[in-house]
Design a protein around this motif. Structure first.
Motif, PDB file in Angstrom:
ATOM      1  N   PRO A   1       1.399   4.812  -4.526  1.00  0.00           N
ATOM      2  CA  PRO A   1       1.423   6.227  -5.233  1.00  0.00           C
ATOM      3  C   PRO A   1       2.617   6.256  -6.102  1.00  0.00           C
ATOM      4  O   PRO A   1       2.841   6.964  -7.088  1.00  0.00           O
ATOM      5  CB  PRO A   1       1.681   7.119  -4.130  1.00  0.00           C
ATOM      6  CG  PRO A   1       0.929   6.545  -2.825  1.00  0.00           C
ATOM      7  CD  PRO A   1       1.302   5.018  -2.913  1.00  0.00           C
TER       8      PRO A   1
ATOM      9  N   GLU B   1       0.910  -1.207   0.022  1.00  0.00           N
ATOM     10  CA  GLU B   1       0.132  -0.190  -0.006  1.00  0.00           C
ATOM     11  C   GLU B   1       0.750   1.385   0.167  1.00  0.00           C
ATOM     12  O   GLU B   1       0.460   2.295  -0.769  1.00  0.00           O
ATOM     13  CB  GLU B   1      -0.907   0.050   1.082  1.00  0.00           C
ATOM     14  CG  GLU B   1      -2.041   1.313   1.265  1.00  0.00           C
ATOM     15  CD  GLU B   1      -2.948   1.110   2.400  1.00  0.00           C
ATOM     16  OE1 GLU B   1      -3.465   2.038   2.419  1.00  0.00           O
ATOM     17  OE2 GLU B   1      -2.735   0.277   3.171  1.00  0.00           O
TER      18      GLU B   1
ATOM     19  N   ASP C   1       2.133   4.493  -9.102  1.00  0.00           N
ATOM     20  CA  ASP C   1       1.298   5.178 -10.123  1.00  0.00           C
ATOM     21  C   ASP C   1       1.916   6.219 -10.789  1.00  0.00           C
ATOM     22  O   ASP C   1       1.596   6.629 -12.124  1.00  0.00           O
ATOM     23  CB  ASP C   1       0.069   5.969  -9.207  1.00  0.00           C
ATOM     24  CG  ASP C   1      -0.931   4.795  -8.805  1.00  0.00           C
ATOM     25  OD1 ASP C   1      -0.821   3.596  -9.242  1.00  0.00           O
ATOM     26  OD2 ASP C   1      -1.630   5.002  -7.930  1.00  0.00           O
ATOM     27  N   GLN C   2       2.765   6.956 -10.185  1.00  0.00           N
ATOM     28  CA  GLN C   2       3.699   7.983 -10.931  1.00  0.00           C
ATOM     29  C   GLN C   2       4.641   7.306 -11.881  1.00  0.00           C
ATOM     30  O   GLN C   2       4.597   7.918 -12.839  1.00  0.00           O
ATOM     31  CB  GLN C   2       4.313   8.929  -9.695  1.00  0.00           C
ATOM     32  CG  GLN C   2       5.018   9.883 -10.322  1.00  0.00           C
ATOM     33  CD  GLN C   2       4.023  11.006 -11.118  1.00  0.00           C
ATOM     34  OE1 GLN C   2       3.191  11.257 -10.486  1.00  0.00           O
ATOM     35  NE2 GLN C   2       4.490  11.462 -12.205  1.00  0.00           N
TER      36      GLN C   2
END
Length: 169
Positions: free
Chosen positions: A121, A117, A124-125
């Motif tokens: 992010p 988790e 995703d980037q």
């Protein structure tokens, strides 16, 4: 022998569970993902007050409700009608709910986080940057010409324009 699955569940989801019930010759120990079993804790965070395990079985769901006295077997339809059918009760006489929780990290506020988790992010980037670079590479590699509002007068003229890699809109 099945501890790898228990540890993988704890690393992936932040928590996994093990049930320890009396068997004929030795305790029966089974590991479960938090997608199939969940537990509710009170003041004592070592032993849950109760736990619920759900398993699909054809068009039904089979449920096992664990508490400090017994395991209750229930059955329910696939549609959420709210109706459960009691199948049987098996007492275990352990004095505690026979579910042990394995946590990835111990948090004081009971927040459960896996190893994956926090990395989402960043991933995703990376995905977005890679996609944008590939789009720029694709459209920058082949020069494209286009004419807006022009239509060919004949099929031969349209084929000539198509062969010249000229787009018309």
């Amino acid at each position: 022998a099945r501890q790898t699955g228990v540890h993988r569940g704890a690393l992936s989801f932040g928590v996994s569970y093990v049930t320890v019930l009396p068997g004929d010759t030795a305790p029966v120990i089974r590991g479960y993902s938090p997608r199939r079993l969940t537990a509710v804790y009170g003041e004592d965070d070592l032993w849950p007050m109760f736990a619920l395990r759900a398993e699909p079985s054809g068009s039904e769901w089979l449920y096992r409700l664990y508490d400090d006295e017994a395991v209750y077997y229930l059955s329910g339809k696939e549609e959420p009608t709210g109706e459960l059918l009691w199948l049987e009760t098996r007492t275990h006489d352990l004095g505690v709910c026979p579910v042990v929780r394995f946590l990835n990290t111990m948090e004081l506020d009971d927040e459960v986080r896996g190893e994956i988790e926090p990395l989402m992010p960043i991933q995703d980037q990376i995905d977005l940057t890679t996609f944008e670079l590939l789009v720029a590479q694709h459209y920058g590699a082949f020069r494209q010409r286009y004419i807006l509002g022009w239509t060919a007068e004949s099929e031969a003229q349209q084929l000539k324009a198509s062969a010249a890699r000229l787009w018309t809109f």
